[in-house]
Design a protein around this motif. Sequence first.
Motif, PDB file in Angstrom:
ATOM      1  N   THR A 272      31.042  27.566  31.121  1.00  0.00           N
ATOM      2  CA  THR A 272      32.495  27.489  31.033  1.00  0.00           C
ATOM      3  C   THR A 272      33.137  28.850  30.831  1.00  0.00           C
ATOM      4  OG1 THR A 272      32.232  25.311  30.027  1.00  0.00           O
ATOM      5  CG2 THR A 272      34.391  26.334  29.846  1.00  0.00           C
ATOM      6  N   ASP A 273      32.510  29.695  30.007  1.00  0.00           N
ATOM      7  CA  ASP A 273      33.099  31.006  29.747  1.00  0.00           C
ATOM      8  C   ASP A 273      33.137  31.862  31.009  1.00  0.00           C
ATOM      9  OD1 ASP A 273      30.338  31.033  29.679  1.00  0.00           O
ATOM     10  OD2 ASP A 273      30.167  32.307  27.908  1.00  0.00           O
ATOM     11  N   TYR A 274      32.098  31.788  31.836  1.00  0.00           N
ATOM     12  CA  TYR A 274      32.086  32.528  33.096  1.00  0.00           C
ATOM     13  C   TYR A 274      33.196  32.014  34.024  1.00  0.00           C
ATOM     14  CZ  TYR A 274      27.390  34.427  32.094  1.00  0.00           C
ATOM     15  OH  TYR A 274      26.314  35.088  31.554  1.00  0.00           O
ATOM     16  N   GLN A 275      33.289  30.695  34.141  1.00  0.00           N
ATOM     17  CA  GLN A 275      34.233  30.087  35.073  1.00  0.00           C
ATOM     18  C   GLN A 275      35.682  30.383  34.679  1.00  0.00           C
ATOM     19  OE1 GLN A 275      33.635  28.399  37.866  1.00  0.00           O
ATOM     20  NE2 GLN A 275      31.472  27.867  37.784  1.00  0.00           N
ATOM     21  N   TYR A 276      36.000  30.149  33.421  1.00  0.00           N
ATOM     22  CA  TYR A 276      37.352  30.434  32.943  1.00  0.00           C
ATOM     23  C   TYR A 276      37.619  31.932  33.037  1.00  0.00           C
ATOM     24  CZ  TYR A 276      41.528  29.918  29.967  1.00  0.00           C
ATOM     25  OH  TYR A 276      42.816  29.907  29.481  1.00  0.00           O
ATOM     26  N   GLY A 277      36.655  32.738  32.603  1.00  0.00           N
ATOM     27  CA  GLY A 277      36.855  34.181  32.551  1.00  0.00           C
ATOM     28  C   GLY A 277      37.123  34.810  33.902  1.00  0.00           C
ATOM     29  N   PHE A 278      36.386  34.389  34.924  1.00  0.00           N
ATOM     30  CA  PHE A 278      36.584  34.940  36.265  1.00  0.00           C
ATOM     31  C   PHE A 278      38.008  34.670  36.744  1.00  0.00           C
ATOM     32  CE2 PHE A 278      34.935  34.748  40.932  1.00  0.00           C
ATOM     33  CZ  PHE A 278      35.472  36.006  41.172  1.00  0.00           C
ATOM     34  N   ARG A 279      38.462  33.447  36.574  1.00  0.00           N
ATOM     35  CA  ARG A 279      39.822  33.090  36.985  1.00  0.00           C
ATOM     36  C   ARG A 279      40.869  33.877  36.195  1.00  0.00           C
ATOM     37  NH1 ARG A 279      36.450  28.949  37.834  1.00  0.00           N
ATOM     38  NH2 ARG A 279      36.948  27.233  39.279  1.00  0.00           N
ATOM     39  N   PHE A 280      40.659  33.959  34.879  1.00  0.00           N
ATOM     40  CA  PHE A 280      41.671  34.562  34.016  1.00  0.00           C
ATOM     41  C   PHE A 280      41.794  36.071  34.241  1.00  0.00           C
ATOM     42  CE2 PHE A 280      43.163  35.939  29.679  1.00  0.00           C
ATOM     43  CZ  PHE A 280      44.438  35.387  29.787  1.00  0.00           C
ATOM     44  N   VAL A 281      40.668  36.765  34.361  1.00  0.00           N
ATOM     45  CA  VAL A 281      40.731  38.213  34.579  1.00  0.00           C
ATOM     46  C   VAL A 281      41.335  38.521  35.948  1.00  0.00           C
ATOM     47  CG1 VAL A 281      39.339  40.306  34.912  1.00  0.00           C
ATOM     48  CG2 VAL A 281      38.898  38.801  32.963  1.00  0.00           C
ATOM     49  N   MET A 282      41.031  37.698  36.951  1.00  0.00           N
ATOM     50  CA  MET A 282      41.664  37.893  38.257  1.00  0.00           C
ATOM     51  C   MET A 282      43.180  37.748  38.139  1.00  0.00           C
ATOM     52  SD  MET A 282      40.945  35.924  41.865  1.00  0.00           S
ATOM     53  CE  MET A 282      39.242  36.491  41.879  1.00  0.00           C
ATOM     54  N   PHE A 283      43.620  36.731  37.411  1.00  0.00           N
ATOM     55  CA  PHE A 283      45.054  36.534  37.184  1.00  0.00           C
ATOM     56  C   PHE A 283      45.667  37.742  36.480  1.00  0.00           C
ATOM     57  CE2 PHE A 283      47.888  35.315  33.623  1.00  0.00           C
ATOM     58  CZ  PHE A 283      49.049  35.041  34.338  1.00  0.00           C
ATOM     59  N   LEU A 284      45.017  38.234  35.439  1.00  0.00           N
ATOM     60  CA  LEU A 284      45.538  39.386  34.697  1.00  0.00           C
ATOM     61  C   LEU A 284      45.651  40.617  35.591  1.00  0.00           C
ATOM     62  CD1 LEU A 284      43.597  39.126  31.296  1.00  0.00           C
ATOM     63  CD2 LEU A 284      45.998  38.551  31.712  1.00  0.00           C
ATOM     64  N   MET A 285      44.618  40.887  36.371  1.00  0.00           N
ATOM     65  CA  MET A 285      44.611  42.078  37.226  1.00  0.00           C
ATOM     66  C   MET A 285      45.696  42.001  38.301  1.00  0.00           C
ATOM     67  SD  MET A 285      42.182  44.287  36.271  1.00  0.00           S
ATOM     68  CE  MET A 285      41.577  45.192  37.706  1.00  0.00           C
ATOM     69  N   GLU A 286      45.937  40.810  38.817  1.00  0.00           N
ATOM     70  CA  GLU A 286      46.928  40.653  39.884  1.00  0.00           C
ATOM     71  C   GLU A 286      48.362  40.661  39.364  1.00  0.00           C
ATOM     72  OE1 GLU A 286      46.213  37.256  42.318  1.00  0.00           O
ATOM     73  OE2 GLU A 286      44.251  37.974  43.027  1.00  0.00           O
ATOM     74  N   ASN A 287      48.557  40.253  38.116  1.00  0.00           N
ATOM     75  CA  ASN A 287      49.915  40.068  37.615  1.00  0.00           C
ATOM     76  C   ASN A 287      50.369  41.081  36.570  1.00  0.00           C
ATOM     77  OD1 ASN A 287      51.050  37.241  38.680  1.00  0.00           O
ATOM     78  ND2 ASN A 287      48.841  37.059  38.390  1.00  0.00           N
ATOM     79  N   TYR A 288      49.434  41.804  35.960  1.00  0.00           N
ATOM     80  CA  TYR A 288      49.818  42.745  34.908  1.00  0.00           C
ATOM     81  C   TYR A 288      49.311  44.163  35.156  1.00  0.00           C
ATOM     82  CZ  TYR A 288      51.309  38.557  32.479  1.00  0.00           C
ATOM     83  OH  TYR A 288      51.952  37.386  32.148  1.00  0.00           O
ATOM     84  N   GLY A 289      48.799  44.413  36.344  1.00  0.00           N
ATOM     85  CA  GLY A 289      48.387  45.769  36.690  1.00  0.00           C
ATOM     86  C   GLY A 289      46.909  46.013  36.454  1.00  0.00           C
ATOM     87  N   THR A 290      46.357  46.951  37.193  1.00  0.00           N
ATOM     88  CA  THR A 290      44.923  47.215  37.118  1.00  0.00           C
ATOM     89  C   THR A 290      44.512  47.897  35.815  1.00  0.00           C
ATOM     90  OG1 THR A 290      45.272  49.301  38.313  1.00  0.00           O
ATOM     91  CG2 THR A 290      44.672  47.359  39.622  1.00  0.00           C
ATOM     92  N   ASP A 291      45.481  48.326  35.016  1.00  0.00           N
ATOM     93  CA  ASP A 291      45.143  48.941  33.729  1.00  0.00           C
ATOM     94  C   ASP A 291      45.217  47.947  32.573  1.00  0.00           C
ATOM     95  OD1 ASP A 291      47.877  48.596  33.771  1.00  0.00           O
ATOM     96  OD2 ASP A 291      48.331  50.531  32.832  1.00  0.00           O
ATOM     97  N   ILE A 292      45.356  46.661  32.865  1.00  0.00           N
ATOM     98  CA  ILE A 292      45.530  45.676  31.802  1.00  0.00           C
ATOM     99  C   ILE A 292      44.290  45.563  30.911  1.00  0.00           C
ATOM    100  CG2 ILE A 292      44.813  43.754  33.294  1.00  0.00           C
ATOM    101  CD1 ILE A 292      47.343  43.733  30.340  1.00  0.00           C
ATOM    102  N   ILE A 293      43.098  45.675  31.480  1.00  0.00           N
ATOM    103  CA  ILE A 293      41.882  45.593  30.662  1.00  0.00           C
ATOM    104  C   ILE A 293      41.802  46.803  29.737  1.00  0.00           C
ATOM    105  CG2 ILE A 293      39.366  45.414  30.702  1.00  0.00           C
ATOM    106  CD1 ILE A 293      40.907  42.960  31.774  1.00  0.00           C
ATOM    107  N   SER A 294      42.245  47.944  30.230  1.00  0.00           N
ATOM    108  CA  SER A 294      42.289  49.141  29.393  1.00  0.00           C
ATOM    109  C   SER A 294      43.266  48.949  28.231  1.00  0.00           C
ATOM    110  CB  SER A 294      42.701  50.352  30.231  1.00  0.00           C
ATOM    111  OG  SER A 294      42.851  51.499  29.424  1.00  0.00           O
ATOM    112  N   LYS A 295      44.434  48.398  28.501  1.00  0.00           N
ATOM    113  CA  LYS A 295      45.434  48.176  27.449  1.00  0.00           C
ATOM    114  C   LYS A 295      44.912  47.217  26.385  1.00  0.00           C
ATOM    115  CE  LYS A 295      49.533  48.970  30.344  1.00  0.00           C
ATOM    116  NZ  LYS A 295      50.722  48.335  30.974  1.00  0.00           N
ATOM    117  N   ILE A 296      44.284  46.137  26.825  1.00  0.00           N
ATOM    118  CA  ILE A 296      43.746  45.153  25.879  1.00  0.00           C
ATOM    119  C   ILE A 296      42.631  45.780  25.042  1.00  0.00           C
ATOM    120  CG2 ILE A 296      42.447  42.989  25.715  1.00  0.00           C
ATOM    121  CD1 ILE A 296      44.025  42.029  28.194  1.00  0.00           C
ATOM    122  N   SER A 297      41.790  46.579  25.679  1.00  0.00           N
ATOM    123  CA  SER A 297      40.683  47.228  24.965  1.00  0.00           C
ATOM    124  C   SER A 297      41.204  48.184  23.899  1.00  0.00           C
ATOM    125  CB  SER A 297      39.792  47.983  25.953  1.00  0.00           C
ATOM    126  OG  SER A 297      39.190  47.110  26.886  1.00  0.00           O
TER     127      SER A 297
END
Length: 362
Positions: A272-297
């Motif tokens: 479940t974590d893989y399935q939800y995570g893949f969808r969610f990170v794709m959504f974040l990258m498409e809607n909040y910019g490619t630096d969103i993982i950097s900001k969260i980190s």
Amino acid sequence: MKRVILVAAVVAASVCFVSCKDTQITMEVTSSSEDTYASDAETAAAESAAAESEVTTPSAPAEPVLEFSGDPQDIMNIGEDSYYEGENYVLFVAAGSVLTGDTPAKISEVMDSLEELYGLSYSYKGNVHEDDWRTRYFSGSFTGINRDMSKASILIIPDPHDDSIEWTYGNEVLLHDTTLSVEHGYYDGLYHELAHLLRLRQSNMLGSVMEEGVALYAQDRLSRENDYPNWSMLQYVTYGGYVSMYDDSVIYDDPEGEFIRASLAERSGAQTDYQYGFRFVMFLMENYGTDIISKISVKAREYDLSSLESVSPDEKDMRTVVEIIKSCTEDDVFAKFVKWLPSGWEAYCREYVKYIERFSDM
């Protein structure tokens, strides 16, 4: 020792005198012959002690260093535990592994691509710690190498050809030697685990949904950019004749709660974590910019989320991760994720199936 100290003092005085001459500062160094020179007996005793020390205290043997030709056609059968130091990683290779002459170039290329994708850097070491791999896989070798963890540690062992998994923990990633072979898997495992390593060097863990999502998004994105047939992504796709092993209706019912639950435990063997995570990170990258993982980190560095590295993560820490994500996006980010899913995820599935079926004759 007297001779060394006094000679150094004389040299220092001479230098100071020359450099300070214009200001009329002078220094006078005086010493008796007894202070300047040790007696013959003292000198002989010191030389004898030094010689004895050299005999009785041998230096530790150097660890074997690998040399790579750079030629992908060169097959290297590793005869003993060895290591190779790259710009931002150290490669530790177990005896029996088989590599090619261009292995460092492959690893550097993947690491560069991942840094560019997420706007992160392997040089940052905000959450680095070590496991006991040096004794588990290398019989205690390499005890003095990369101990400050300034570089990523990449461990290569012979493929056991069983159900053993590759993993990333703290500052280490363990890979099977076949993962570095295009013929084996088109680097999908290399993309996945090195993406984990990049994210984990930035802050405490963000829970398995986020960590697996980051790794899967990179694995899919870079495989397709390099035109590699990443067949493993089919398990996430529902389109045409393909059916995902995951029922994402649970996301629609309670997106925020399911994010937390999926990070706390894998349920029904559906990853479940893989399935939800893949969808969610794709959504974040498409809607909040490619630096969103950097900001969260970066934001996550402000919190102690250490329980998320254990086998029993704390739900309170996962709720903190939810608040971190909201602070870097919007308060209704999970509601917007649900609105994106029907069209956004279907668009990906359609695109992926069209892409992967090009390789159906392979």
